[in-house]
Design a protein around this motif. Structure first.
Motif, PDB file in Angstrom:
ATOM      1  N   ILE A  42       8.954  34.172  11.625  1.00  0.00           N
ATOM      2  CA  ILE A  42       9.858  33.634  12.412  1.00  0.00           C
ATOM      3  C   ILE A  42       9.779  33.868  13.953  1.00  0.00           C
ATOM      4  O   ILE A  42       9.950  35.005  14.010  1.00  0.00           O
ATOM      5  CB  ILE A  42      11.413  33.492  11.929  1.00  0.00           C
ATOM      6  CG1 ILE A  42      11.289  33.408  10.286  1.00  0.00           C
ATOM      7  CG2 ILE A  42      12.150  32.681  12.716  1.00  0.00           C
ATOM      8  CD1 ILE A  42      10.859  31.808  10.026  1.00  0.00           C
ATOM      9  N   GLU A  43       9.248  33.150  14.608  1.00  0.00           N
ATOM     10  CA  GLU A  43       9.059  33.291  16.200  1.00  0.00           C
ATOM     11  C   GLU A  43       9.507  32.140  17.096  1.00  0.00           C
ATOM     12  O   GLU A  43       9.912  31.020  16.420  1.00  0.00           O
ATOM     13  CB  GLU A  43       7.719  33.269  16.654  1.00  0.00           C
ATOM     14  CG  GLU A  43       6.849  34.452  15.676  1.00  0.00           C
ATOM     15  CD  GLU A  43       7.437  35.974  16.170  1.00  0.00           C
ATOM     16  OE1 GLU A  43       7.987  35.879  17.396  1.00  0.00           O
ATOM     17  OE2 GLU A  43       7.304  37.011  15.848  1.00  0.00           O
ATOM     18  N   ARG A  44      10.020  32.380  18.238  1.00  0.00           N
ATOM     19  CA  ARG A  44      10.668  31.235  19.102  1.00  0.00           C
ATOM     20  C   ARG A  44       9.762  29.984  19.116  1.00  0.00           C
ATOM     21  O   ARG A  44      10.297  29.050  19.119  1.00  0.00           O
ATOM     22  CB  ARG A  44      11.054  31.946  20.594  1.00  0.00           C
ATOM     23  CG  ARG A  44      11.674  30.840  21.570  1.00  0.00           C
ATOM     24  CD  ARG A  44      11.882  31.596  22.706  1.00  0.00           C
ATOM     25  NE  ARG A  44      12.758  32.582  22.845  1.00  0.00           N
ATOM     26  CZ  ARG A  44      13.990  32.371  22.939  1.00  0.00           C
ATOM     27  NH1 ARG A  44      14.460  31.397  23.326  1.00  0.00           N
ATOM     28  NH2 ARG A  44      14.820  33.376  22.903  1.00  0.00           N
ATOM     29  N   LYS A  45       8.576  30.243  19.449  1.00  0.00           N
ATOM     30  CA  LYS A  45       7.808  29.185  19.632  1.00  0.00           C
ATOM     31  C   LYS A  45       7.326  28.191  18.300  1.00  0.00           C
ATOM     32  O   LYS A  45       7.251  26.954  18.391  1.00  0.00           O
ATOM     33  CB  LYS A  45       6.443  29.619  20.588  1.00  0.00           C
ATOM     34  CG  LYS A  45       6.579  29.814  21.780  1.00  0.00           C
ATOM     35  CD  LYS A  45       5.291  30.195  22.571  1.00  0.00           C
ATOM     36  CE  LYS A  45       5.741  30.743  23.934  1.00  0.00           C
ATOM     37  NZ  LYS A  45       4.443  31.004  24.751  1.00  0.00           N
ATOM     38  N   LYS A  46       6.851  28.862  17.330  1.00  0.00           N
ATOM     39  CA  LYS A  46       6.362  28.423  16.185  1.00  0.00           C
ATOM     40  C   LYS A  46       6.497  29.325  15.137  1.00  0.00           C
ATOM     41  O   LYS A  46       6.495  30.484  15.221  1.00  0.00           O
ATOM     42  CB  LYS A  46       5.168  27.787  16.286  1.00  0.00           C
ATOM     43  CG  LYS A  46       3.952  28.673  16.241  1.00  0.00           C
ATOM     44  CD  LYS A  46       2.573  27.873  16.162  1.00  0.00           C
ATOM     45  CE  LYS A  46       1.359  28.869  16.227  1.00  0.00           C
ATOM     46  NZ  LYS A  46       0.279  28.034  15.854  1.00  0.00           N
ATOM     47  N   SER A  47       6.773  28.728  13.910  1.00  0.00           N
ATOM     48  CA  SER A  47       7.290  29.991  12.805  1.00  0.00           C
ATOM     49  C   SER A  47       6.386  29.220  11.465  1.00  0.00           C
ATOM     50  O   SER A  47       5.848  28.242  11.369  1.00  0.00           O
ATOM     51  CB  SER A  47       8.523  29.742  12.504  1.00  0.00           C
ATOM     52  OG  SER A  47       9.375  30.420  13.442  1.00  0.00           O
ATOM     53  N   LYS A  48       6.242  30.129  10.379  1.00  0.00           N
ATOM     54  CA  LYS A  48       5.631  29.479   9.131  1.00  0.00           C
ATOM     55  C   LYS A  48       6.581  30.136   8.091  1.00  0.00           C
ATOM     56  O   LYS A  48       6.986  31.126   7.928  1.00  0.00           O
ATOM     57  CB  LYS A  48       4.397  29.983   9.415  1.00  0.00           C
ATOM     58  CG  LYS A  48       3.952  31.561   9.144  1.00  0.00           C
ATOM     59  CD  LYS A  48       2.267  31.766   9.137  1.00  0.00           C
ATOM     60  CE  LYS A  48       2.062  33.135   8.999  1.00  0.00           C
ATOM     61  NZ  LYS A  48       0.940  33.494   9.192  1.00  0.00           N
ATOM     62  N   CYS A  49       6.559  29.356   6.864  1.00  0.00           N
ATOM     63  CA  CYS A  49       6.822  29.869   5.611  1.00  0.00           C
ATOM     64  C   CYS A  49       5.989  29.311   4.595  1.00  0.00           C
ATOM     65  O   CYS A  49       5.214  28.360   4.679  1.00  0.00           O
ATOM     66  CB  CYS A  49       8.405  29.058   5.413  1.00  0.00           C
ATOM     67  SG  CYS A  49       9.785  29.734   6.396  1.00  0.00           S
ATOM     68  N   ASP A  50       5.818  30.228   3.562  1.00  0.00           N
ATOM     69  CA  ASP A  50       4.892  30.054   2.427  1.00  0.00           C
ATOM     70  C   ASP A  50       5.946  29.720   1.207  1.00  0.00           C
ATOM     71  O   ASP A  50       6.991  30.444   0.962  1.00  0.00           O
ATOM     72  CB  ASP A  50       4.226  31.220   2.099  1.00  0.00           C
ATOM     73  CG  ASP A  50       3.115  31.418   2.992  1.00  0.00           C
ATOM     74  OD1 ASP A  50       2.857  30.487   3.933  1.00  0.00           O
ATOM     75  OD2 ASP A  50       2.505  32.265   2.926  1.00  0.00           O
ATOM     76  N   TYR A  51       5.416  28.652   0.427  1.00  0.00           N
ATOM     77  CA  TYR A  51       6.398  28.301  -1.000  1.00  0.00           C
ATOM     78  C   TYR A  51       5.383  28.123  -1.858  1.00  0.00           C
ATOM     79  O   TYR A  51       4.076  27.948  -1.875  1.00  0.00           O
ATOM     80  CB  TYR A  51       6.859  26.964  -0.633  1.00  0.00           C
ATOM     81  CG  TYR A  51       8.035  26.858   0.513  1.00  0.00           C
ATOM     82  CD1 TYR A  51       9.459  27.489   0.363  1.00  0.00           C
ATOM     83  CD2 TYR A  51       7.768  26.658   1.877  1.00  0.00           C
ATOM     84  CE1 TYR A  51      10.132  27.413   1.246  1.00  0.00           C
ATOM     85  CE2 TYR A  51       8.692  26.656   3.090  1.00  0.00           C
ATOM     86  CZ  TYR A  51       9.857  27.242   2.644  1.00  0.00           C
ATOM     87  OH  TYR A  51      10.875  27.128   3.502  1.00  0.00           O
ATOM     88  N   LEU A  52       5.731  28.785  -3.067  1.00  0.00           N
ATOM     89  CA  LEU A  52       5.036  28.493  -4.242  1.00  0.00           C
ATOM     90  C   LEU A  52       5.107  27.178  -5.046  1.00  0.00           C
ATOM     91  O   LEU A  52       6.584  26.998  -5.371  1.00  0.00           O
ATOM     92  CB  LEU A  52       5.365  29.866  -5.171  1.00  0.00           C
ATOM     93  CG  LEU A  52       4.964  31.086  -4.738  1.00  0.00           C
ATOM     94  CD1 LEU A  52       5.535  32.167  -5.797  1.00  0.00           C
ATOM     95  CD2 LEU A  52       3.644  31.308  -4.522  1.00  0.00           C
TER      96      LEU A  52
END
Length: 154
Positions: A42-52
């Motif tokens: 999680i960052e200010r400019k862009k973020s990522k999350c992984d889901y199964l």
């Protein structure tokens, strides 16, 4: 707990993005029956999350994820934090991400009536403080969906 705080990291996170992550996690659980993201950056400019997930979602399903997240943000829900016993918290949230030797008192973050999650991160006080959520890119491989997203300037 959300994002990278299980490894003992306690960096300052951007509260609007961190709260948007909670909303995204609940939306993914509701739509796909998958667990919350266990690998998030999680960052200010862009973020990522992984889901199964058993299969890749369609573009229409991902557009619906984005729509639902923004719908929740637009409800201007209060974001509150309460301290409670582990047993009490387990009634509201999946506690399986917490370390084995977690204290008996946990901090529960609630996004209105939409989400509840044990978390030590920083959050907004109301979803009205979150700008528009935008999915940027995604990829799916070996049962893992990675979503990259940002908050658009308001």
């Amino acid at each position: 707990m959300e994002s990278n705080q299980l490894n003992g990291h306690n960096k300052m996170e951007y509260p609007p993005m961190h709260t948007a992550e909670h909303i995204l996690n609940r939306t993914m659980v509701q739509m796909f029956g998958c667990p919350r993201s266990r690998n998030a950056h999680i960052e200010r400019k862009k973020s990522k999350c992984d889901y199964l997930l058993a299969e890749a979602p369609t573009d229409a399903q991902l557009a619906e994820v984005e729509r639902r997240v923004n719908e929740v943000i637009d409800r201007h829900l209060p974001v509150t934090c309460d301290f409670m016993s582990f047993a009490e918290a387990a009634k509201y949230a999946d506690m399986s991400k917490l370390p084995e030797h977690v204290s008996d008192t946990v901090r529960m973050v609630r996004v209105g009536d939409y989400d509840a999650c044990a978390c030590i991160g920083q959050h907004v006080q109301n979803t009205s403080e979150i700008s528009r959520f935008k999915l940027l890119t995604h990829d799916y491989a070996d049962g893992r969906l990675r979503l990259r997203f940002k908050l658009e300037a308001s």
